[in-house]
Design a protein around this motif. Structure first.
Motif: not given
Length: 269
Positions: A150-179
């Motif tokens: 998303x950050x490369x294509x101009x679309x925040x991945x807020x259709x599940x990723x920003x909500x659920x990745x911190x729950x599934x993998x933890x905050x820091x890993x979620x940031x690593x995946x998304x950013x």
């Protein structure tokens, strides 16, 4: 198909799907994203078909477990950016309507009332990862990978990723995946808890069969209620943010950043 008179399941052939393959072999139903020529990128029609198939499954008492997978070498690469470029760039109102179909497909999948298993057969990117995260469990071929772009294509991945990745993998890993937008290989996805099992590609179906057979032996009403409770934090994060994301992303489609990013992506194709 006209609207049904009551919540009764039908034979999949009656539904006339074009973007998915919907099959029932009780106690299992399988929904296969079926646009392999574009790596199962989803457009408006595919999203509507996913929602309708999930609705039908929810009405079918002979089905105990649902498997979601993709045709060809991908699970799904997320939204069809060509469709976005043609139909939604610079058109916030039209994108808002499209996102409504995306949201409805997710809600139908999560609220299906039966356990769901993502069979991740290949590339799983962006909204594809959001669809697999919407499932209860996930089995992944060990030569596949997960990635967000998303950050490369101009679309925040807020259709599940920003909500659920911190729950599934933890905050820091979620940031690593998304950013960072880097590939997450299957074994790392398993280690991080993003999927349950990473197995050799040749063993993917056997492992999915094992999981399905175990789930199918469980009591359906009790399982449904257990899922409802297990979904609490996911649903809380989703419902607190998704309509805000829908509006913000729609308005964002009228701005320069996503328009330039998507145009550059399409020019590379």
């Amino acid at each position: 198909m006209t609207e049904p008179d009551r919540p009764a399941p039908v034979d999949p052939s009656e539904l006339g799907f074009e973007r998915i393959v919907y099959e029932k072999a009780p106690p299992r139903a399988t929904i296969t994203l079926n646009r392999p020529e574009i790596l199962n990128a989803f457009d408006f029609r595919m999203l509507r078909e996913i929602a309708r198939a999930c609705e039908d499954v929810s009405w079918d008492d002979s089905i105990r477990v649902v498997v979601l997978t993709g045709a060809g070498r991908a699970f799904s690469v997320g939204a069809d950016l060509k469709s976005w470029g043609d139909d939604y760039l610079g058109k916030p109102g039209e994108y808002w309507k499209w996102f409504g179909a995306f949201k409805d497909a997710h809600d139908r999948l999560r609220e299906i009332g039966k356990p769901t298993v993502a069979r991740i057969n290949g590339i799983c990117v962006g909204g594809g990862n959001e669809l697999q995260m919407a499932c209860d469990l996930a089995v992944m071929a060990d030569d596949a990978f997960i990635r967000h772009v998303g950050p490369e294509h101009g679309s925040v991945p807020a259709g599940g990723a920003t909500q659920w990745l911190p729950i599934l993998v933890g905050d820091r890993r979620a940031r690593e995946i998304v950013l960072l937008c880097e590939e997450v290989p299957a074994r790392k996805a398993e280690e991080w808890g993003l999927v349950n099992w990473a197995v050799p590609a040749g063993q993917l179906d056997a492992e999915v069969d094992r999981v399905v057979e175990s789930l199918a032996r469980k009591l359906p009403q009790t399982t449904r209620y257990a899922r409802q409770h297990l979904n609490f934090w996911r649903d809380f994060a989703w419902h607190q943010t998704i309509n805000h994301a829908r509006d913000w992303l729609a308005l964002s489609m009228a701005t320069e950043e996503p328009q330039e990013a998507i145009k550059k992506f399409l020019e590379k194709k």
